[in-house]
Enzyme design. Structure first.
Site, PDB file in Angstrom:
ATOM      1  N   SER A 178      11.557  14.145 -15.306  1.00 58.52           N
ATOM      2  CA  SER A 178      12.741  14.261 -14.465  1.00 58.52           C
ATOM      3  C   SER A 178      13.489  15.536 -14.801  1.00 58.52           C
ATOM      4  O   SER A 178      13.477  16.000 -15.947  1.00 58.52           O
ATOM      5  CB  SER A 178      13.652  13.042 -14.637  1.00 58.52           C
ATOM      6  OG  SER A 178      14.639  13.304 -15.604  1.00 58.52           O
ATOM      7  N   LYS A 179      14.102  16.086 -13.780  1.00 54.83           N
ATOM      8  CA  LYS A 179      14.779  17.360 -13.921  1.00 54.83           C
ATOM      9  C   LYS A 179      15.907  17.260 -14.952  1.00 54.83           C
ATOM     10  O   LYS A 179      16.198  18.197 -15.672  1.00 54.83           O
ATOM     11  CB  LYS A 179      15.351  17.753 -12.551  1.00 54.83           C
ATOM     12  CG  LYS A 179      15.698  19.206 -12.473  1.00 54.83           C
ATOM     13  CD  LYS A 179      16.309  19.565 -11.142  1.00 54.83           C
ATOM     14  CE  LYS A 179      16.883  20.956 -11.250  1.00 54.83           C
ATOM     15  NZ  LYS A 179      17.806  21.301 -10.211  1.00 54.83           N
ATOM     16  N   ARG A 180      16.503  16.096 -15.020  1.00 56.08           N
ATOM     17  CA  ARG A 180      17.640  15.891 -15.910  1.00 56.08           C
ATOM     18  C   ARG A 180      17.187  15.790 -17.373  1.00 56.08           C
ATOM     19  O   ARG A 180      17.790  16.365 -18.257  1.00 56.08           O
ATOM     20  CB  ARG A 180      18.359  14.612 -15.480  1.00 56.08           C
ATOM     21  CG  ARG A 180      19.734  14.394 -16.030  1.00 56.08           C
ATOM     22  CD  ARG A 180      20.406  13.206 -15.336  1.00 56.08           C
ATOM     23  NE  ARG A 180      19.466  12.128 -15.056  1.00 56.08           N
ATOM     24  CZ  ARG A 180      19.109  11.190 -15.935  1.00 56.08           C
ATOM     25  NH1 ARG A 180      19.589  11.212 -17.158  1.00 56.08           N
ATOM     26  NH2 ARG A 180      18.266  10.238 -15.594  1.00 56.08           N
ATOM     27  N   ASP A 236      13.885  16.373 -18.648  1.00 61.91           N
ATOM     28  CA  ASP A 236      12.789  17.215 -19.135  1.00 61.91           C
ATOM     29  C   ASP A 236      12.895  18.630 -18.594  1.00 61.91           C
ATOM     30  O   ASP A 236      13.524  18.869 -17.573  1.00 61.91           O
ATOM     31  CB  ASP A 236      11.441  16.615 -18.692  1.00 61.91           C
ATOM     32  CG  ASP A 236      11.308  15.155 -19.091  1.00 61.91           C
ATOM     33  OD1 ASP A 236      11.260  14.884 -20.288  1.00 61.91           O
ATOM     34  OD2 ASP A 236      11.273  14.295 -18.182  1.00 61.91           O
ATOM     35  N   TYR A 285      13.336  26.520  -7.486  1.00 63.75           N
ATOM     36  CA  TYR A 285      12.515  26.696  -8.693  1.00 63.75           C
ATOM     37  C   TYR A 285      11.153  26.096  -8.412  1.00 63.75           C
ATOM     38  O   TYR A 285      10.985  25.369  -7.435  1.00 63.75           O
ATOM     39  CB  TYR A 285      13.170  26.030  -9.908  1.00 63.75           C
ATOM     40  CG  TYR A 285      13.256  24.525  -9.829  1.00 63.75           C
ATOM     41  CD1 TYR A 285      14.242  23.889  -9.075  1.00 63.75           C
ATOM     42  CD2 TYR A 285      12.312  23.727 -10.483  1.00 63.75           C
ATOM     43  CE1 TYR A 285      14.292  22.516  -8.985  1.00 63.75           C
ATOM     44  CE2 TYR A 285      12.370  22.343 -10.397  1.00 63.75           C
ATOM     45  CZ  TYR A 285      13.363  21.744  -9.648  1.00 63.75           C
ATOM     46  OH  TYR A 285      13.417  20.387  -9.554  1.00 63.75           O
TER      47      TYR A 285
END
Ligand code: GLU
Length: 450
Positions: A218-220, A222, A18
């Site tokens: 953060s991917k987790r 946001d 991504y």
């Protein structure tokens, strides 16, 4: 006078499947610098890591650069195809005594022959390295903090620092514009470049992106993937405009403007080092402005995927594109994202639009005289001429007879017909696109809830 060298910048993403908004910002800043200086934009895919060397992990990079309108003049170069060159450099450093072989326990072993199972470490000299970062100023690092670092893994692959420094040197990169998280690896890259007799690029580390709690995105926690913004209906020019302001601002203070003007205004030395707040509310505002600038044809084309998807709440055979074409100009101003369109028009296609209970509670249950208004409106609309002005006047007259103002008399009708207390102008679309029977049925349904 020395001849001015035209800048050569590179966007050097590692494939992840991504495109992170932070990477997109990095790509954009490199591109803005290249385009504002007449320099060259190089794209280099940093896929030395075997697990990342897969096309499906790289596709998103190409797709979303194109979406944002970021083009490149050279590349894509694939780091994985330069393994031979990286090996050659490591061999040269071994031969020069600037690097040494290690065994599995990480002990130095004599010899200079690269072999399976042997890692190679860079022999860091004593001293300090000063990096003159365009954004951060001078950063001095004592080599004692770096130690002898690995440049070649025992599995036969180069490390990030080695490949990155060698490629920057071979590709004659003059400026490395990238995220602040890479600052700590910079002294190592500079040491490798110098060991090769190359001039390291000028570094510019862009400030961290933080969320509203001022924490690093953060991917987790946001939404960080460009794909999710695109899916929710952000327009590429709005997104690109917004990304350009994450750590930079034009000297004249005008934030929403065409990319050609941003290129004109862009100065790398104006990038600041304070963490940049990734402010979704501001992004939404930008998007709303860009949506309002679309002409009807562009707007309808942009909205189509959100109306013709299989996720919509109405039965597909009830959908009418002519109704949407009539509604679009009425709701254009309210749209923050393209996906907002669904809630603006669903009541025209759903036989029984879902009732938003908070709206019901606010406009009907707590609304003064809701029973009287609904009864009065049902009676009045049963046989009045079916045109918007007459219907509107009839509803207001019922309100007046019950001592409530226009907006309070319209509220229970809106909730009964649309399922919500806010939405597009009510009377015109209701009368034009719904039949009298349909409207009366919904009003009676609402009345029976009381
Ligand atoms: N490949 C690195 C990354 O994706 C960036 C390297 C660089 O810009 O120097 O984090």
């Amino acid at each position: 006078m020395s001849e001015a060298v035209s800048p050569r910048v590179r966007f050097a993403p590692s494939p992840t499947g991504y495109l992170h908004v932070g990477s997109a910002r990095t790509a954009l800043f490199n591109w803005l610098y290249a385009r504002s200086t007449g320099g060259t934009m190089v794209l280099r895919i940093e896929d030395t890591d075997e697990s990342r060397n897969r096309p499906e992990l790289t596709d998103a990079i190409f797709e979303y650069l194109a979406w944002l309108g970021i083009d490149y003049d050279e590349g894509p170069h694939y780091q994985s195809e330069r393994r031979g060159r990286h090996r050659e450099v490591v061999q040269q450093l071994l031969d020069d005594g600037q690097a040494y072989l290690c065994d599995v326990d990480d002990n130095e072993v004599p010899g200079t022959d690269m072999a399976e199972g042997r890692a190679v470490r860079f022999r860091t000299p004593e001293g300090t390295t000063a990096i003159n970062d365009v954004v951060r100023g001078e950063v001095v690092v004592d080599h004692a903090q770096l130690g002898d670092f690995v440049i070649w893994r025992s599995d036969g692959s180069p490390t990030f620092v080695l490949a990155n420094a060698v490629d920057d040197a071979d590709m004659a990169i003059t400026h490395a514009i990238r995220g602040e998280d890479l600052l700590s690896s910079t002294p190592r890259a500079v040491l490798v470049a110098e060991a090769l007799g190359a001039t390291p690029p000028i570094y510019a580390h862009l400030p961290l992106l933080v969320n509203e709690q001022r924490k690093k995105l953060s991917k987790r926690r946001d939404d960080v993937s460009l794909e999710s913004y695109r899916q929710r209906g952000y327009l590429a020019p709005a997104m690109a405009n917004y990304l350009a302001l994450l750590g930079w601002g034009p000297r004249d203070g005008v934030e929403i403007r065409p990319m050609a003007e941003i290129i004109e205004q862009f100065r790398l030395e104006d990038v600041n080092k304070a963490p940049a707040f990734f402010d979704i509310a501001k992004l939404e505002h930008f998007n709303g402005v860009y949506i309002r600038e679309l002409d009807l044809e562009e707007l309808l084309a942009a909205l189509a995927p959100y109306l013709e998807s299989d996720q919509v709440s109405w039965p597909p055979d009830r959908y009418r594109s002519d109704v949407v074409a009539a509604m679009a100009p009425l709701v254009q101003e309210k749209l923050r994202t393209l996906s907002d369109i669904e809630h603006q028009v669903d009541w025209l296609f759903c036989p029984d639009p879902a009732m938003d209970e908070a709206s019901w509670d606010k406009a009907v249950v707590r609304g003064k005289a809701s029973v009287e208004i609904l009864d009065g409106v049902i009676a009045a609309l049963a046989d009045c001429p079916w045109d918007p002005d007459t219907v509107k006047d009839a509803v207001f007259a019922v309100g007046e007879a019950n001592g409530v103002n226009r907006s309070k008399s319209q509220a229970p009708v809106r909730v009964a017909v649309t399922g919500r207390s806010v939405g597009p102008p009510l009377f015109e679309p209701m009368v034009h696109h719904l039949t009298r029977e349909e409207v009366l049925r919904r009003l009676r349904n609402a009345r029976s809830r009381l």
